[in-house]
Scaffold this motif. Structure first.
Motif, PDB file in Angstrom:
ATOM      1  N   SER A 184      -0.252  -3.792   5.201  1.00 15.31           N
ATOM      2  CA  SER A 184      -1.383  -2.970   5.237  1.00 15.31           C
ATOM      3  C   SER A 184      -2.836  -1.490   5.389  1.00 15.31           C
ATOM      4  N   LYS A 185      -3.570  -1.500   4.969  1.00 12.58           N
ATOM      5  CA  LYS A 185      -3.480   0.172   4.169  1.00 12.58           C
ATOM      6  C   LYS A 185      -3.599   0.710   5.627  1.00 12.58           C
ATOM      7  N   THR A 222       1.672   3.001  -6.636  1.00  9.10           N
ATOM      8  CA  THR A 222       1.136   2.516  -5.522  1.00  9.10           C
ATOM      9  C   THR A 222       2.054   3.763  -4.620  1.00  9.10           C
ATOM     10  N   ASN A 258      -1.926   4.613   5.528  1.00  9.48           N
ATOM     11  CA  ASN A 258      -2.897   5.634   5.730  1.00  9.48           C
ATOM     12  C   ASN A 258      -2.117   6.473   6.780  1.00  9.48           C
ATOM     13  N   GLU A 278       0.743  -1.735   0.739  1.00 13.15           N
ATOM     14  CA  GLU A 278      -0.254   0.214   0.119  1.00 13.15           C
ATOM     15  C   GLU A 278       0.679   1.142  -0.089  1.00 13.15           C
TER      16      GLU A 278
END
Length: 106
Positions: free
Chosen positions: A88-89, A61, A93, A36
Motif C-alpha cells: 500500500s502506497k 523501490t 509513505n 512500495e
C-alpha cells in the motif's frame, strides 16, 4: 515510542492484507513493481541487506532498515521474518515518514 508506531502500522497493514514477507516473495513482487516499501530488519544478515539494497535500487523501490527480526515477525504474526514488503502506497509513505523522523498524521 517511534518503534511502537511503526510496528502498529505494520500490524494494521497486515490485517488489511497489504504486505508480503520473506525474501523470495518480496523479491518477486519487487521485480513485478508491486511493492512500495521494503523493510529489512537491522539484525538481518549482511548478505540479505546487500541483496535487497541492490534489488530495490535496481527497481526504484524504497527500502528502510528498521527494528529486529523478532519485532517485525511479531508485528505480522509470523516467525523469523527479516524482510517485509508493503504493497500500500499510503501505509508505505506513513511508515517511511515515521522511520525517517517525520510526524504521524492523526
Amino acid at each position: 515510542m517511534i518503534n511502537n508506531r511503526v510496528l502498529g502500522l505494520i500490524g494494521l497493514c497486515t490485517k488489511a492484507g497489504k504486505i508480503c514477507f520473506g525474501t523470495d516473495a518480496c523479491t518477486d513482487l519487487i521485480i513485478k513493481k508491486k511493492i512500495e516499501l521494503v523493510i529489512v530488519a537491522n539484525d538481518a544478515s549482511d548478505r540479505t541487506k546487500r541483496n535487497f539494497e541492490f534489488i530495490c535500487n535496481k527497481n526504484n523501490t524504497k527500502i528502510c532498515f528498521f527494528g529486529t527480526i523478532e519485532n517485525l515477525s511479531k508485528a505480522i504474526g509470523k516467525n523469523n521474518k527479516a524482510v517485509i514488503g508493503i504493497k500500500s502506497k499510503d501505509f508505505a509513505n506513513q511508515i517511511e515518514k515515521i522511520i525517517n523522523g517525520g510526524e504521524i498524521i492523526g
